[in-house]
Design an enzyme around this catalytic site. Structure first.
Site, PDB file in Angstrom:
ATOM      1  N   TYR A 193      12.202 -19.539 -29.173  1.00 21.63           N
ATOM      2  CA  TYR A 193      11.956 -18.226 -29.528  1.00 21.63           C
ATOM      3  C   TYR A 193      10.694 -17.411 -29.801  1.00 21.63           C
ATOM      4  O   TYR A 193      10.280 -16.511 -29.311  1.00 21.63           O
ATOM      5  CB  TYR A 193      12.775 -18.094 -30.732  1.00 21.63           C
ATOM      6  CG  TYR A 193      12.968 -16.644 -31.352  1.00 21.63           C
ATOM      7  CD1 TYR A 193      14.188 -15.838 -30.900  1.00 21.63           C
ATOM      8  CD2 TYR A 193      11.980 -15.995 -31.943  1.00 21.63           C
ATOM      9  CE1 TYR A 193      14.386 -14.591 -31.140  1.00 21.63           C
ATOM     10  CE2 TYR A 193      12.062 -14.459 -32.330  1.00 21.63           C
ATOM     11  CZ  TYR A 193      13.284 -13.720 -31.954  1.00 21.63           C
ATOM     12  OH  TYR A 193      13.433 -12.605 -32.375  1.00 21.63           O
ATOM     13  N   PHE A 246       7.100  10.218 -12.779  1.00 22.53           N
ATOM     14  CA  PHE A 246       8.181   9.136 -12.181  1.00 22.53           C
ATOM     15  C   PHE A 246       9.285   9.511 -13.369  1.00 22.53           C
ATOM     16  O   PHE A 246       8.881   9.835 -14.615  1.00 22.53           O
ATOM     17  CB  PHE A 246       7.815   7.698 -12.162  1.00 22.53           C
ATOM     18  CG  PHE A 246       8.921   7.097 -11.685  1.00 22.53           C
ATOM     19  CD1 PHE A 246       9.250   7.035 -10.464  1.00 22.53           C
ATOM     20  CD2 PHE A 246       9.557   5.982 -12.642  1.00 22.53           C
ATOM     21  CE1 PHE A 246      10.396   6.371 -10.244  1.00 22.53           C
ATOM     22  CE2 PHE A 246      10.650   5.356 -12.326  1.00 22.53           C
ATOM     23  CZ  PHE A 246      11.105   5.279 -11.000  1.00 22.53           C
ATOM     24  N   THR A 247      10.692   9.425 -12.780  1.00 28.75           N
ATOM     25  CA  THR A 247      11.547   9.640 -13.732  1.00 28.75           C
ATOM     26  C   THR A 247      11.595   8.950 -15.254  1.00 28.75           C
ATOM     27  O   THR A 247      11.554   9.761 -16.297  1.00 28.75           O
ATOM     28  CB  THR A 247      13.149   9.260 -13.144  1.00 28.75           C
ATOM     29  OG1 THR A 247      12.866   7.861 -12.799  1.00 28.75           O
ATOM     30  CG2 THR A 247      13.334   9.968 -11.886  1.00 28.75           C
ATOM     31  N   ASP A 253       0.101   2.920 -14.080  1.00 27.19           N
ATOM     32  CA  ASP A 253       1.316   2.333 -13.818  1.00 27.19           C
ATOM     33  C   ASP A 253       0.869   1.375 -12.816  1.00 27.19           C
ATOM     34  O   ASP A 253       1.197   1.861 -11.383  1.00 27.19           O
ATOM     35  CB  ASP A 253       2.306   3.527 -13.644  1.00 27.19           C
ATOM     36  CG  ASP A 253       3.818   2.930 -13.251  1.00 27.19           C
ATOM     37  OD1 ASP A 253       3.957   1.586 -12.856  1.00 27.19           O
ATOM     38  OD2 ASP A 253       4.564   3.649 -13.247  1.00 27.19           O
ATOM     39  N   LYS A 303       9.064  -5.102  -9.220  1.00 25.54           N
ATOM     40  CA  LYS A 303       8.681  -4.521  -7.619  1.00 25.54           C
ATOM     41  C   LYS A 303       7.729  -5.483  -7.196  1.00 25.54           C
ATOM     42  O   LYS A 303       8.239  -6.638  -6.575  1.00 25.54           O
ATOM     43  CB  LYS A 303       8.159  -3.081  -7.949  1.00 25.54           C
ATOM     44  CG  LYS A 303       9.350  -2.129  -7.930  1.00 25.54           C
ATOM     45  CD  LYS A 303       9.726  -1.900  -9.247  1.00 25.54           C
ATOM     46  CE  LYS A 303      10.543  -0.582  -9.638  1.00 25.54           C
ATOM     47  NZ  LYS A 303      11.256  -0.549 -10.789  1.00 25.54           N
ATOM     48  N   ARG A 354      16.333  11.349  -3.711  1.00 24.39           N
ATOM     49  CA  ARG A 354      15.010  11.853  -4.602  1.00 24.39           C
ATOM     50  C   ARG A 354      14.617  13.024  -4.094  1.00 24.39           C
ATOM     51  O   ARG A 354      13.961  13.437  -3.506  1.00 24.39           O
ATOM     52  CB  ARG A 354      13.930  10.964  -3.970  1.00 24.39           C
ATOM     53  CG  ARG A 354      13.873   9.384  -4.291  1.00 24.39           C
ATOM     54  CD  ARG A 354      13.266   9.046  -5.894  1.00 24.39           C
ATOM     55  NE  ARG A 354      14.619   9.185  -6.940  1.00 24.39           N
ATOM     56  CZ  ARG A 354      14.500   8.194  -7.930  1.00 24.39           C
ATOM     57  NH1 ARG A 354      13.568   7.364  -8.131  1.00 24.39           N
ATOM     58  NH2 ARG A 354      15.601   8.205  -8.921  1.00 24.39           N
ATOM     59  N   PHE A 363      20.684  11.480 -12.210  1.00 21.63           N
ATOM     60  CA  PHE A 363      20.663  10.907 -10.899  1.00 21.63           C
ATOM     61  C   PHE A 363      21.637   9.669 -10.793  1.00 21.63           C
ATOM     62  O   PHE A 363      22.246   9.336 -10.120  1.00 21.63           O
ATOM     63  CB  PHE A 363      19.594  10.947 -10.256  1.00 21.63           C
ATOM     64  CG  PHE A 363      18.534  10.051 -10.854  1.00 21.63           C
ATOM     65  CD1 PHE A 363      17.703  10.622 -11.733  1.00 21.63           C
ATOM     66  CD2 PHE A 363      18.527   8.591 -10.384  1.00 21.63           C
ATOM     67  CE1 PHE A 363      16.636   9.820 -12.501  1.00 21.63           C
ATOM     68  CE2 PHE A 363      17.482   7.692 -10.958  1.00 21.63           C
ATOM     69  CZ  PHE A 363      16.748   8.336 -11.941  1.00 21.63           C
TER      70      PHE A 363
HETATM   71  N1  F0G Z   1       7.051   3.161 -12.588  1.00 26.68           N
HETATM   72  C1  F0G Z   1       7.314   3.299 -11.322  1.00 26.68           C
HETATM   73  C2  F0G Z   1       6.448   3.836 -10.382  1.00 26.68           C
HETATM   74  C3  F0G Z   1       8.814   2.796 -10.784  1.00 26.68           C
HETATM   75  O1  F0G Z   1       9.100   2.989  -9.596  1.00 26.68           O
HETATM   76  C4  F0G Z   1       9.603   2.314 -11.775  1.00 26.68           C
HETATM   77  C5  F0G Z   1      11.025   1.987 -11.333  1.00 26.68           C
HETATM   78  C6  F0G Z   1       9.572   2.327 -13.146  1.00 26.68           C
HETATM   79  C7  F0G Z   1       8.160   2.677 -13.625  1.00 26.68           C
HETATM   80  C8  F0G Z   1      10.328   1.901 -14.159  1.00 26.68           C
HETATM   81  O2  F0G Z   1      10.443   0.442 -14.013  1.00 26.68           O
HETATM   82  O3  F0G Z   1      12.733   0.149 -13.604  1.00 26.68           O
HETATM   83  O4  F0G Z   1      11.542  -1.654 -14.250  1.00 26.68           O
HETATM   84  O5  F0G Z   1      12.262   0.088 -15.835  1.00 26.68           O
HETATM   85  N2  F0G Z   1      11.419   2.444 -10.096  1.00 26.68           N
HETATM   86  C9  F0G Z   1      12.796   2.120  -9.707  1.00 26.68           C
HETATM   87  C10 F0G Z   1      12.875   2.561  -8.185  1.00 26.68           C
HETATM   88  C11 F0G Z   1      14.098   2.146 -10.630  1.00 26.68           C
HETATM   89  O6  F0G Z   1      13.957   2.442  -7.780  1.00 26.68           O
HETATM   90  O7  F0G Z   1      12.069   3.213  -7.782  1.00 26.68           O
HETATM   91  P1  F0G Z   1      11.713  -0.136 -14.542  1.00 26.68           P
END
Ligand code: F0G
Length: 461
Positions: A76, A128-129, A219, A262, A386, A453
């Protein structure tokens, strides 16, 4: 005498374990996509043939990473794998302190809550979303300061992810530096098409930010892919290693959020890293509330080990050349066939320009959502919208955001698909392009409140 052009690269691995794919008929797909509300996020994986939904968590791990999973220390507190990961993050990214999180958005949540005071602005090189949502939930207002070319699908700029320094400076002059929580710098810029930012620009942003005592939050999700583009396109870096480039990139920031799913060749994992001890102290405390103890942050020990090992593998030039080379291969074939895609070709994905597929559709008939559904219907290939659906609504006015780009993303998981899969993909996209004339759009019949989305549902018009 005939001569052949010799290939400049091939995958630097061979395949040890395989996973069968299931093919479906058009009749089956007519049913499954309807059941999924014409949203590829709602399809079952077993109904998908080639899955290009995302490059997130879909990577194939190496035998070295799998072997490391057996060395998971599932304590832990104080797991051995945490210290290994901490060492690797320091070595490759250069940050002093590490807080693991279950994935990127866990880190975004922490840094947004720590640094944003309600009413403050958070500029960034395109949204970014999940990043923007966490900023908004913490009371911040996102401001796009990316160069104009990034919003133009065919502008051939080598570094379309660059910050427009004038836009950033104008914001500082307009609202005052103390009203700016920090600036987020994405590399590569996902929503612009996986476009890189240059080292020169990173350096200039950091200088301008530091002069105004504004922090830079990087990021780093696809920063190694960005480093590859810097090596290829920025003269001063052609003889530097990816590792050296990455370290310099990170040196122009104060903290980083990371989705290990990624670049880092794992299926789950992320982290927040920083140099400032005070931010670290707060993040280390807060992570206990949202993710788990500060030495695991929502991850199993084995996941941290796989990510630590992934860092080393992902930073290899040969790996990046094959990874980005595969995306480039698909992109170039589509360009030759006259299919409209975002140019130049980005690092992790090909983005189809849905507005050019379907000029007959209004943006609120969801051209990109429609195109993703048509591609699935044609071949069982799964892509992602997108466009306006991903852009969501303005939190204050409740209106849709109307992004200039209406794109469908064909995202390539790392080390997963072969060149034959790529050819099948190209052929299917071309078929959909040829049949574009009589396609009708979609109507949204269900809209969730956050990140719509993922779960929105549609009907054919
Ligand atoms: N920043 C970027 C540039 C991303 O592409 C993503 C995730 C995140 C942050 C968030 O990271 O998913 O580990 O919580 N992108 C995925 C995509 C979901 O399909 O582009 P996460």
């Amino acid at each position: 005498m005939e001569t052949i052009k010799r290939r400049s690269w091939a995958e630097p691995f061979k395949i040890k374990s395989v996973e069968p794919l299931r093919m479906t008929t058009r009749e089956e797909r007519e049913l499954t996509i309807k059941e999924a509300g014409f949203n590829t996020f709602l399809l079952k994986s077993r109904d998908v043939y080639i899955d290009l939904l995302t490059d997130s968590g879909t990577n194939a791990m190496s035998d070295f990473q799998w072997a490391g999973m057996m060395l998971g220390d599932e304590a832990y507190a104080g797991s051995e794998n945490y210290y290994h990961l901490e060492d690797k993050v320091k070595e490759f990214y250069g940050y002093t302190h590490l807080v693991p999180t279950h994935q990127g958005r866990g880190a975004e949540n922490l840094i947004s809550q720590i640094l944003i005071k309600p009413g403050q602005y958070v500029p960034g090189n395109m949204y970014f979303t999940t990043t923007r949502l966490h900023q908004e939930l913490a009371g911040g207002k996102f401001v796009d300061v990316i160069i104009d070319e990034a919003h133009d699908p065919i502008a051939e700029h080598p570094f379309k992810g660059n910050v427009d320094l004038q836009k950033f400076e104008n914001l500082i002059n307009k609202v005052g530096a103390e009203k700016i929580a920090y600036i987020t710098i994405g590399a590569t810029v996902n929503m612009a098409g996986g476009q890189p930012i240059s080292m020169e620009n990173l350096r200039a942003v950091y200088q301008l930010a530091s002069k105004n005592k504004i922090k830079v939050v990087f990021d780093a999700t696809r920063a190694m892919e960005n480093a590859f583009f810097i090596k290829k396109r920025e003269k001063a870096y052609e003889n530097k290693t990816i590792k050296e480039i990455l370290l310099e990139m990170c040196s122009y920031s104060d903290a980083a959020t990371m989705s290990g799913k990624k670049d880092l060749l794992v299926n789950i994992g992320g982290f927040l890293a920083m140099n400032d001890y005070e931010i670290f102290e707060e993040a280390r405390n807060m992570v206990v509330v949202y993710e788990g103890l500060h030495t695991y942050g929502g991850l199993a020990g084995r996941d941290m080990e796989a990510m630590a090992r992934g860092i080393e593998e992902a930073c290899q030039f040969n790996h990046l050349q094959a990874r980005i080379g595969q995306v480039e291969y698909v992109g170039n074939r589509l360009i030759e066939l006259g299919v409209p895609i975002v140019r130049p070709i980005g690092g992790h994905a090909i983005f189809l320009d849905a507005k050019q597929f379907y000029p007959q559709l209004e943006q609120l008939n969801f051209p990109a959502q429609t195109l993703a559904a048509e591609l699935y219907l044609d071949s069982g290939i799964r892509a992602m919208e997108r466009g306006i659906v991903s852009a969501g609504r303005n939190k204050e006015t409740g209106d849709h955001y109307y992004p200039k780009l209406e794109l469908v993303r064909l995202t390539f998981p790392r080390r997963v698909y072969t060149q034959a899969h790529c050819d099948v993909t190209v052929e299917s996209v071309f078929e959909v392009w040829q049949n574009r004339k009589n396609v009708k759009g979609l109507k949204m019949i269900y809209e969730p409140k956050y990140l719509r989305f993922f779960q929105a549902r549609f009907e054919k018009l």
